[in-house]
Design an enzyme around this catalytic site. Structure first.
Site, short mmCIF file in Angstrom:
data_model
loop_
_atom_site.label_atom_id
_atom_site.label_comp_id
_atom_site.label_asym_id
_atom_site.label_seq_id
_atom_site.Cartn_x
_atom_site.Cartn_y
_atom_site.Cartn_z
N LEU A 127 0.78 -1.50 0.12
CA LEU A 127 0.14 0.12 -0.08
C LEU A 127 1.00 1.34 0.12
CD1 LEU A 127 -3.00 1.18 0.30
CD2 LEU A 127 -2.60 1.28 2.90
N ASP A 128 0.67 2.07 -0.89
CA ASP A 128 1.30 3.42 -1.00
C ASP A 128 2.73 3.48 -0.95
OD1 ASP A 128 -1.22 4.62 -1.11
OD2 ASP A 128 -1.27 4.88 0.99
N ALA A 129 3.06 2.41 -1.64
CA ALA A 129 4.74 2.07 -1.55
C ALA A 129 5.46 1.81 -2.88
CB ALA A 129 5.25 0.90 -0.38
#
Lengths: 284, 284, 284, 284
Positions: D227-229
């Site tokens: 996630l969001d990486a």
């Protein structure tokens, strides 16, 4: 609750703040916002207040009368008062460019702007479909070399009829007549596509390209008689490089223009701008 | 003229502004600056005032006494008062990096900072020559694993002896002891070399490089017990790209650190910062 | 390894990139950096290369001779070549302001700048102690109305004697003579304390204050005969508001000036700047 | 003229640039743009070229075959080639927020984006009228807890049917299934409303408000399983202060999101982004 915004300026002198705040309190008002500024060069005091009064005992005309007699005349104050409930009415003037128009109407639609748009006016018909799609009346006031004053009178009639408070030139490509400038002094907001005072006049992106600047800008200001020389409300900039063509500068500039103009509109509509001696005080 | 700065906070409630301004006026004071903020989430009112009094009739202890009794107790105000004449005394803690030290001392020398620097303290001797060249006393307080608390006591003794008001950690590479943090709550300013809360802890530029961010930052904050989690005073950022090595980030970061830290120092020294619930209100 | 930097420009035409890269390869060189730009308005091609050659078989004079005969004459290339080992020699001209001087010397000391500073020159003696503290020779060349050309000759003599490659005017408050401008074309870097072309000439912060701009800037450019109109190397800006006095603008501007000038110096010293028709191409 | 864009990466090694440029020249191609980067940590070489060939003698399949055999196998190059004529096809995924959608479609309409939008897809019907007003097909693919994989299959079918090259999540509020992520690796662009890696996950503006940051940001990145990486394409920030409520942060953030996402789209669509080890190289 009845909420008002009060804008005051006068020669700087002792005890103004206490006198004004005391007057509000003695009228059973509560101050929820206060900000002030002193221009030390010109010795002028500026203040902006937001106050709340209990509605059933507050009569704005009585308040104004008392304020004028008990304070304004004593301190020689210049002042304006606004009921917070009343949304200002904004007329939008456009020509053929649509990016600022789309941006403003998008924000208007989503409730981001505290104002009403009674109509959009243009010297061309190109953007009528956009006005239609947002269900906003559109007036076409064409302008030729010989019909300038006639057009100004048509504009003025529409502005009066719709009780317009201020005008936004969203890339409106015509000189505004003196008639309108006088009638709406410090109430006509323009977006100029350069970092003023650099690149006054036409084709600023071309001039910026030619000069080889490393930063371009946009400036929102009130219209005055002198071209691009009115009080500046808001400015912003973007970095550019030798790799950017004129078209690239124009595209990057569109994003600046949209944000700078919409910020200026928000500041004006929420009565956060004061103008003095061709400069603005922004209480934000 | 005697000039004071007054910082106030309390539960939000009607009539505070008018009551305070009225109190100043009734003490023959003139308000030259007023700014306020209401935290609507927590219902807290904050205010900052600068007032002038005629020196020969103004006694600050009397004023404080009256303020406490007539206002503070009524409104349950928390307040601090500063004489504008008195420059705050700042201790500078450094280790081996010299860029922030040079920057602060350069500004200090040119009169840009409203403060006094009674001494510079370091756990190393490397930067002593710089302190010497600016004629500022330098104390060497080395720290080892086993001498931490002892060192903290030495530091505290020096701080007390020199009547230090606040401490600036100009890239001081040691954990500050709880003793000092408690003694100087919201009075120890650190510069962290990242855009907090991203990249907490050691080697933030290495982490930024690894994550491939397109912007790096620096953050100045007050030290609290929790690492890099104290109230943020000031932040700034720079754009970077894939072409920048870690060394480039570090070099670009140095410029950010200097400006962010010096801005935070200026804000604190001019009493423009209030802290509440681990956040700052900056009256600038 | 012998490392060179090669800067080329010519009329745009097919096969230049392949021809140049092929020439490097056929001379057993390895290209470690290549960047290029085409000015489509003027149809000019620009390229910057960094190449590595095995030292014991590479003779720069032979390489130059072959490059001129086999490439430059065929494509009508204008070109410059630099050995990466050789640090450029920079003369620093100052007057009374010390902030840029401190900033540059701090960076120089910490190894951030790829250059040598053989001397600092000033028309005043005020900053001599700073030069002394950094152990850099300081020359005092006073200038009066009647001694301008004489002073220019003294300057030129010093520049020649020390084999100076480029000059940096770190807030040097004198007009540079045509003699020097011609001798060091596109090699004299100035810092102007405004966002050019806004506020050309003296006292730009005063003009910015008067105009009420919301952003101030600084510009580093090469000196040409026309005042403040030379090719722009670097620009940066800061937001300001009505609360900033002229003194505040000057203080904020100092930080801009330092960063903009030091960035311009770095770009020039690492041979990343090309100039054509009064504009710069920055290969960064 | 036939114009191609070539993206290459491989282990860094001597003579790559010369070999590639020579290969282009020997195929009667002319290089109009070249840029390269070496990741010194990982020793990887990256290059982007734009080349022109005379159309009637250039056959892209022949070129690819030769490139693979004569160059790619020798240097162990990984490469991609694009015909400049072919606009990439982009699918737009949205939920209920309309600001990014309006912004993208406005730019699309005005010809600012080099791409085609075959359809807009949403898990809600709210934004269908906007798609209609821009005459773009709209597909409604609702998602419930139990229909996630089924919905992913429907999405995939639409993507395949329309020959979609890349997907843009314009504030699409659903987790993307692994099926899609694998099928469109580094081809799904998301806009996250914070300055990553700060404030990963839901409600970043609330977290930013709580932490009291002085700057908010937005980040556009490719979607990966974590996630969001994913690799960051573009970031930008805005200054905020204690006066801004969460709603103010959200409003300011909308402007950031629009600009950051549209910049990321432009970079991807013009094939200026390379991804390696979860980081991007941006040739802009």
């Amino acid at each position: 609750m009845h909420k008002i915004t009060l804008l005051i300026h006068c020669d700087d002198q002792p005890n103004i703040i206490a006198s004004v705040t005391n007057f509000i309190a003695s009228n059973d008002g509560n101050i929820v916002y206060i900000d002030q500024h002193v221009d030390r060069e010109q010795n002028i005091f500026f203040m902006r207040l937001e106050c709340e009064f209990i509605s059933n005992t507050f009569f704005i005309e009585n308040f104004k009368y008392a304020f004028q007699n008990k304070l304004a005349e004593v301190f020689k104050l210049k002042w304006r008062i606004y009921s917070a409930e009343r949304k200002p009415k904004m007329a939008l003037f456009v020509s053929k460019y649509d990016h600022c128009l789309y941006d403003i109407l998008g924000r208007y639609n989503s409730g981001e702007l505290f104002l009403e748009i009674p109509f959009i006016l243009s010297n061309h018909l190109d953007l009528k479909p956009i006005a239609d799609s947002f269900n906003i009346p559109f007036y076409h006031v064409p302008i030729t070399k010989t019909t300038k004053e006639e057009a100004a009178q048509s504009q003025l009639k529409l502005l009066k009829k719709h009780h317009i408070d201020f005008i936004v030139l969203a890339r409106y490509m015509q000189i505004i007549s003196s008639t309108l400038i006088n009638e709406y002094a410090n109430k006509i907001i323009n977006i100029h596509h350069s970092f003023l005072p650099a690149f006054i006049g036409a084709k600023p992106y071309h001039s910026a390209y030619k000069r080889g600047v490393k930063i371009i800008g946009a400036t929102s200001h009130y219209i005055t008689e002198e071209l691009d020389a009115g009080p500046i409300i808001e400015q912003d900039v973007s970095h550019v490089s030798h790799t950017h063509s004129i078209e690239d500068l124009i595209a990057k500039g569109r994003d600046l223009e949209k944000i700078v103009l919409s910020n200026a509109i928000k500041l004006h509509a929420t009565r956060k701008v004061m103008v003095f001696n061709n400069k603005t005080i922004i209480f934000s």
